[in-house]
Design a protein around this motif. Structure first.
Motif, PDB file in Angstrom:
ATOM      1  N   ASN A  16      49.026  94.882  -2.400  1.00 18.29           N
ATOM      2  CA  ASN A  16      47.776  95.603  -2.147  1.00 18.29           C
ATOM      3  C   ASN A  16      46.553  94.692  -2.243  1.00 18.29           C
ATOM      4  OD1 ASN A  16      47.820  95.316  -4.873  1.00 18.29           O
ATOM      5  ND2 ASN A  16      48.313  97.470  -5.293  1.00 18.29           N
ATOM      6  N   PHE A  17      46.813  93.361  -2.208  1.00 20.62           N
ATOM      7  CA  PHE A  17      45.707  92.402  -2.162  1.00 20.62           C
ATOM      8  C   PHE A  17      45.422  92.038  -0.703  1.00 20.62           C
ATOM      9  CE2 PHE A  17      44.428  87.913  -1.877  1.00 20.62           C
ATOM     10  CZ  PHE A  17      43.230  87.988  -2.558  1.00 20.62           C
ATOM     11  N   THR A  18      44.152  92.189  -0.311  1.00 20.28           N
ATOM     12  CA  THR A  18      43.801  91.895   1.066  1.00 20.28           C
ATOM     13  C   THR A  18      43.245  90.472   1.163  1.00 20.28           C
ATOM     14  OG1 THR A  18      43.276  94.207   1.341  1.00 20.28           O
ATOM     15  CG2 THR A  18      42.531  92.726   3.071  1.00 20.28           C
ATOM     16  N   GLY A  37      34.728  77.964   4.008  1.00 24.87           N
ATOM     17  CA  GLY A  37      34.798  78.917   2.904  1.00 24.87           C
ATOM     18  C   GLY A  37      35.428  78.280   1.693  1.00 24.87           C
ATOM     19  N   PRO A  38      35.201  78.864   0.529  1.00 24.57           N
ATOM     20  CA  PRO A  38      35.746  78.299  -0.700  1.00 24.57           C
ATOM     21  C   PRO A  38      37.262  78.503  -0.787  1.00 24.57           C
ATOM     22  CG  PRO A  38      34.720  80.403  -1.162  1.00 24.57           C
ATOM     23  CD  PRO A  38      34.437  80.094   0.274  1.00 24.57           C
ATOM     24  N   ASN A  39      37.884  77.896  -1.794  1.00 23.11           N
ATOM     25  CA  ASN A  39      39.313  78.135  -2.042  1.00 23.11           C
ATOM     26  C   ASN A  39      39.573  79.616  -2.220  1.00 23.11           C
ATOM     27  OD1 ASN A  39      40.185  75.520  -1.951  1.00 23.11           O
ATOM     28  ND2 ASN A  39      39.923  75.175  -4.158  1.00 23.11           N
ATOM     29  N   GLY A  40      40.648  80.079  -1.624  1.00 22.44           N
ATOM     30  CA  GLY A  40      41.012  81.479  -1.796  1.00 22.44           C
ATOM     31  C   GLY A  40      40.266  82.417  -0.876  1.00 22.44           C
ATOM     32  N   ALA A  41      39.437  81.873   0.035  1.00 22.90           N
ATOM     33  CA  ALA A  41      38.667  82.735   0.936  1.00 22.90           C
ATOM     34  C   ALA A  41      39.564  83.409   1.960  1.00 22.90           C
ATOM     35  CB  ALA A  41      37.592  81.920   1.643  1.00 22.90           C
ATOM     36  N   SER A 319      41.886  79.098  -7.064  1.00 21.99           N
ATOM     37  CA  SER A 319      42.566  80.143  -6.316  1.00 21.99           C
ATOM     38  C   SER A 319      43.985  80.221  -6.863  1.00 21.99           C
ATOM     39  CB  SER A 319      42.567  79.817  -4.824  1.00 21.99           C
ATOM     40  OG  SER A 319      43.763  79.217  -4.448  1.00 21.99           O
ATOM     41  N   VAL A 320      44.507  81.421  -6.939  1.00 21.70           N
ATOM     42  CA  VAL A 320      45.822  81.610  -7.555  1.00 21.70           C
ATOM     43  C   VAL A 320      46.819  80.627  -6.954  1.00 21.70           C
ATOM     44  CG1 VAL A 320      47.613  83.272  -8.101  1.00 21.70           C
ATOM     45  CG2 VAL A 320      45.260  84.042  -7.730  1.00 21.70           C
ATOM     46  N   THR A 321      46.851  80.637  -5.646  1.00 18.51           N
ATOM     47  CA  THR A 321      47.726  79.714  -4.935  1.00 18.51           C
ATOM     48  C   THR A 321      47.161  79.527  -3.550  1.00 18.51           C
ATOM     49  OG1 THR A 321      48.947  81.660  -4.288  1.00 18.51           O
ATOM     50  CG2 THR A 321      49.962  80.241  -5.955  1.00 18.51           C
ATOM     51  N   ASP A 322      47.570  78.440  -2.921  1.00 21.49           N
ATOM     52  CA  ASP A 322      47.293  78.337  -1.497  1.00 21.49           C
ATOM     53  C   ASP A 322      48.397  79.017  -0.767  1.00 21.49           C
ATOM     54  OD1 ASP A 322      44.960  76.939  -0.549  1.00 21.49           O
ATOM     55  OD2 ASP A 322      45.577  75.510  -2.076  1.00 21.49           O
ATOM     56  N   SER A 323      49.531  78.782  -1.301  1.00 21.75           N
ATOM     57  CA  SER A 323      50.712  79.510  -0.933  1.00 21.75           C
ATOM     58  C   SER A 323      51.422  79.471  -2.262  1.00 21.75           C
ATOM     59  CB  SER A 323      51.418  78.731   0.161  1.00 21.75           C
ATOM     60  OG  SER A 323      52.786  78.772  -0.033  1.00 21.75           O
ATOM     61  N   PRO A 324      52.154  80.484  -2.622  1.00 19.48           N
ATOM     62  CA  PRO A 324      52.599  80.576  -4.010  1.00 19.48           C
ATOM     63  C   PRO A 324      53.331  79.331  -4.496  1.00 19.48           C
ATOM     64  CG  PRO A 324      53.531  82.351  -2.661  1.00 19.48           C
ATOM     65  CD  PRO A 324      52.592  81.583  -1.793  1.00 19.48           C
TER      66      PRO A 324
HETATM   67  N1  LIG Z   1      52.112  84.480   0.242  1.00 20.57           N
HETATM   68  C1  LIG Z   1      51.114  84.991  -0.509  1.00 20.57           C
HETATM   69  N2  LIG Z   1      51.352  85.998  -1.372  1.00 20.57           N
HETATM   70  C2  LIG Z   1      50.360  86.518  -2.114  1.00 20.57           C
HETATM   71  N3  LIG Z   1      49.088  86.105  -2.083  1.00 20.57           N
HETATM   72  C3  LIG Z   1      48.783  85.087  -1.251  1.00 20.57           C
HETATM   73  C4  LIG Z   1      49.785  84.474  -0.430  1.00 20.57           C
HETATM   74  N4  LIG Z   1      49.179  83.509   0.292  1.00 20.57           N
HETATM   75  C5  LIG Z   1      47.894  83.504  -0.076  1.00 20.57           C
HETATM   76  N5  LIG Z   1      47.631  84.464  -0.995  1.00 20.57           N
HETATM   77  C6  LIG Z   1      46.328  84.781  -1.595  1.00 20.57           C
HETATM   78  O1  LIG Z   1      45.417  85.035  -0.552  1.00 20.57           O
HETATM   79  C7  LIG Z   1      44.142  84.495  -0.858  1.00 20.57           C
HETATM   80  C8  LIG Z   1      43.699  83.567   0.253  1.00 20.57           C
HETATM   81  O2  LIG Z   1      44.470  82.413   0.207  1.00 20.57           O
HETATM   82  P1  LIG Z   1      44.323  81.253   1.274  1.00 20.57           P
HETATM   83  O3  LIG Z   1      44.393  81.841   2.630  1.00 20.57           O
HETATM   84  O4  LIG Z   1      45.309  80.204   0.934  1.00 20.57           O
HETATM   85  O5  LIG Z   1      42.851  80.743   0.975  1.00 20.57           O
HETATM   86  P2  LIG Z   1      42.153  79.372   1.400  1.00 20.57           P
HETATM   87  O6  LIG Z   1      43.021  78.677   2.359  1.00 20.57           O
HETATM   88  O7  LIG Z   1      40.858  79.815   1.985  1.00 20.57           O
HETATM   89  O8  LIG Z   1      41.949  78.602   0.152  1.00 20.57           O
HETATM   90  C9  LIG Z   1      44.281  83.775  -2.185  1.00 20.57           C
HETATM   91  O9  LIG Z   1      43.768  84.624  -3.185  1.00 20.57           O
HETATM   92  C10 LIG Z   1      45.757  83.602  -2.355  1.00 20.57           C
HETATM   93  O10 LIG Z   1      46.106  83.662  -3.696  1.00 20.57           O
END
Ligand SMILES: Nc1ncnc2c1ncn2[C@@H]1O[C@H](COP(=O)(O)OP(=O)(O)O)[C@@H](O)[C@H]1O
Ligand SMILES: [Mg+2]
Lengths: 330, 370
Positions: A16-18, A37-41, A319-324
């Motif tokens: 449910n995270f957009t 955009g910043p990390n996590g955008a 940011s939590v992850t870029d990709s987990p």
């Molecule tokens: N496979 C995934 N599952 C859950 N959350 C994700 C996944 N990929 C990215 N996110 C979340 O989506 C948000 C955007 O991530 P991302 O697109 O990597 O940002 P950016 O590239 O701008 O730094 C972040 O909060 C990230 O934690």
């Protein structure tokens, strides 16, 4: 002119995270388009949907006229992609890296040989072509990947943070190479970055992304002109009178004056008028101006204006992850 | 399919340039073969056997002469004379000697009357291997005795089940089939599973997935390259191991061809199993964590080190589904008994069905997107 990329109301949810929240934009053929955009955008998530790596939750996107969901294969043939992570094979030589990818794209042998030579020349790696990638610096590896992404002559080129983690010299080199490559062939480039100067120097147009939403889109110049002017004047004086900051505050356009010993920092809504008035005031008071600089609007200001916070602050939020499971590039 | 070969080419080029991987996956099974083979499989020698002669007649002297001949020849036994059986048994309990051979007072009378003459071996059954080796050597010795007296084994300690370790083929040869399967498994684990997940975690797969390669080409590329690596490992260990273990006639062409078939199908079965286990995994720690467990759970129940007849029911149940079981059995038949395909057709069939099921399931689970 036809659009190389068309994105309509695209959405990506993880649970449910957009991560991407109803983004729409179009990129014209031949443009260099920046997602800033910043990390996590949500930049990587957006790019991954456009390059068929992630299915969108809602909305559509066309790349080179093909739908990224229903015509994924045609899209893949039309695009070159540099993922955010360094993905060249360390054990293979520069040339082998390109050859394997040319084979994955089914490029015929004679075209392959010619193209690889041209590309290695463009990214200035010709004399390194037999070196294993693990012996190259980060900037050189990035250039290997740029060449690799173009080995099948794509029409649209996606680069996800191509200069993150590189030293300033390597970053500039990457920009110059992208511009050179762009001038030599018909190519549309979509690039993501969290560097303001990169977006400013490289991109024809910029989309500012924050919390999965597109908050502004235009050319760097127009974006800067679109926000209320805030110029910063920095001046130092030889032996200013004690009430000097109070007098500076009276000048036209000045909002704020901050003093560090003999250095004064003025924010002004009208840089040219304030500068002229300050020089006159100094001459009248027989105060010598020892230095003066006027800073015009930067993309930083644009970012602050549209998102309510400074980009460098948001970069601190991990940011939590870029990709987990992504191992961040060094 | 040319795209599949691009993946195979890439994997093989990387493989050639990471000699550490090759060395590790081959050295471990060889070290295990040699250490286990010599630790458990060496001929047991210089066992101290007490002789309690309660008969003192000519037939009894003949028994002692035979024992002395064994002692002088193969050095299996060192003989010590005891006058008192009670003292001998006490020394056996204390571990000063390894066994007691008693020649009972009525021995010569029964020999002369041909009335089932008996000698008794009192052995320390807390040490299966030693007591079995001693019993074996005494049994064959008595066979040389004109009218063989039977030997009665009496346990000296409290009753313990006696399990015979096969003493008849060198243990190192017995271990070899398991070592070959182990080397295939190691390469599947390291060269297949661990590299696959590490590449995925580093984002290398993203690079593949944005090219027009199809799902089937990708899967085939990963599995064909994994199988090639594992076959190479298995083949090398099969040849080197045969030499080390002293398998007779190790370079017999037809047998090598049959062995090659088993190596290929085993490699494919294990790659399929690995791919099924790893197809949805993305954490690089995962394959490393399950490596040891999987190794133990597959290797030991397979009969590679110990005959399955000695296992409890639950372990025999594991053995039934364990692909190692069938691979080990097939290698054993070919290497130790030099059989043809008919002896191993059941093994080949099982491995084939196992691969097909695992690979189909993995293909269904494989995602072409992130
Ligand atoms: N496979 C995934 N599952 C859950 N959350 C994700 C996944 N990929 C990215 N996110 C979340 O989506 C948000 C955007 O991530 P991302 O697109 O990597 O940002 P950016 O590239 O701008 O730094 C972040 O909060 C990230 O934690
Ligand atoms: Mg990103």
């Amino acid at each position: 002119m036809t659009n190389a990329i068309e994105v309509r109301e695209i959405v990506k949810r993880f649970g449910n995270f957009t991560a991407v929240d109803g983004v729409s934009f179009a990129v014209e053929e031949g443009e260099i388009f920046g997602l800033l955009g910043p990390n996590g955008a949500g930049k990587s998530t957006l790019i991954r949907m456009l390059v068929t790596l992630l299915p969108p939750t809602a909305g559509t996107a066309l790349v080179s006229g093909f739908n990224v969901v229903t015509q994924a294969d045609q899209v893949r043939r039309a695009i070159g992609v540099i993922p955010q992570a360094m993905t060249s094979d360390l054990e293979l030589s520069v040339e082998e890296n390109l050859i394997i990818y040319a084979k994955l794209y089914g490029v015929p042998r004679d075209t392959r040989t010619r193209l690889i030579h041209e590309l290695l020349e463009s990214v200035e790696l010709l004399q390194w072509k037999d070196k294993q990638v693990k012996h190259l610096s980060g900037g050189m590896r990035r250039r290997v990947e740029i060449a690799r992404g173009l080995v099948h002559e794509p029409r649209v080129f996606f680069l996800d943070e191509p200069t993150t983690g590189l030293d300033p010299v390597s970053r500039t080199a990457v920009w110059e190479m992208l511009q050179r490559i762009k001038s030599q062939r018909k190519l549309t480039i979509l690039i993501t970055t969290h560097y303001m100067d990169e977006a400013d120097r490289l991109c024809d147009r910029i989309a500012i992304v924050d919390h999965g939403k597109l908050v502004a889109l235009d050319s760097p110049l127009t974006l800067k002109a679109s926000i209320p002017v805030t110029n910063v004047l920095e001046a130092s004086f030889a032996a200013p009178p004690s009430d000097w900051d109070a007098r500076l505050r009276q000048l036209p356009g000045v909002d704020q004056v901050v003093r560090h010993e003999n250095v004064f920092r003025l924010s002004s809504g009208n840089g040219p008028a304030t500068t002229l008035a300050m020089m006159e005031a100094a001459a009248a008071a027989h105060v010598t101006v020892t230095s003066l600089s006027v800073q015009s609007t930067t993309l930083d200001d644009v970012f602050v204006h549209y998102t309510g916070r400074a980009l460098r602050d948001t970069l601190q939020e991990a940011s939590v992850t870029d990709s987990p499971f992504m191992i961040r590039r060094r | 399919m040319s795209r599949m070969w691009a993946i195979v080419e890439r994997e093989m080029r990387r493989f050639r340039r990471s000699p550490i991987l090759i060395v590790v996956s081959m050295v471990f099974p060889l070290v295990q073969l040699i250490v286990l083979g010599y630790a458990f499989g060496g001929n047991v020698k210089h066992l101290k056997l007490a002789i309690v002669d309660q008969d003192h007649s000519l037939p009894a002297v003949r028994v002692r002469e035979l024992a002395q001949a064994v002692s002088a020849g193969a050095h299996t036994l060192d003989l010590i004379d005891y006058a008192d059986e009670g003292q001998a048994v006490t020394d056996l309990r204390n571990g000063r000697i390894n066994g007691v051979l008693t020649i009972p007072p009525d021995f010569s009378r029964r020999v002369l009357r041909k009335d089932a003459p008996n000698v008794a071996l009192i052995a320390d059954n807390t040490d299966n291997v030693v007591s079995a080796a001693m019993a074996a050597s005494l049994t064959s010795m008595l066979a040389a005795y004109g009218a063989p007296p039977t030997m009665v084994r009496r346990p000296a300690a409290a009753a313990l089940d006696i399990v015979e370790v096969y003493p008849y083929i060198p243990y190192i040869q017995y271990l070899l089939p398991g070592s070959i399967v182990m080397s295939i498994f190691m390469m599947v684990m390291i060269g297949g599973g661990i590299i696959f997940i590490d590449d995925k975690a580093r984002g290398l797969h993203e690079g593949y997935l944005v090219t027009p390669i199809t799902k089937l080409e990708l899967i085939a590329g990963f599995n064909v390259s994994g199988t090639i690596k594992a076959v190479l490992a298995g083949f090398v260990i099969m040849l080197i191991g045969s030499l080390i273990a002293g398998v007779p006639n190790p370079f017999d062409g037809f047998r090598i061809m049959r062995l090659a078939v088993v190596i290929v199908i085993t490699a494919f079965a294990l790659i399929s199993m690995m791919f099924l286990l790893m197809v949805r995994v993305s954490d690089p720690l995962m394959p490393r964590a399950i490596f040891g467990v999987l190794n133990t759970v597959l290797y030991f129940p397979s009969g590679a080190v110990y005959p399955q007849q000695g296992f409890p029911a639950w372990m025999q149940a594991i053995a039934v589904v364990d692909p190692f079981t069938y691979a080990v059995h097939a290698f054993k038949s070919l290497l130790l008994k030099n059989t043809g395909f008919d002896a191993i057709s059941g093994d080949l069939l099982y491995l084939f069905v196992f691969s097909t099921v695992a690979m189909t399931a993995a293909t269904l689970l494989f995602k072409r997107t992130l």
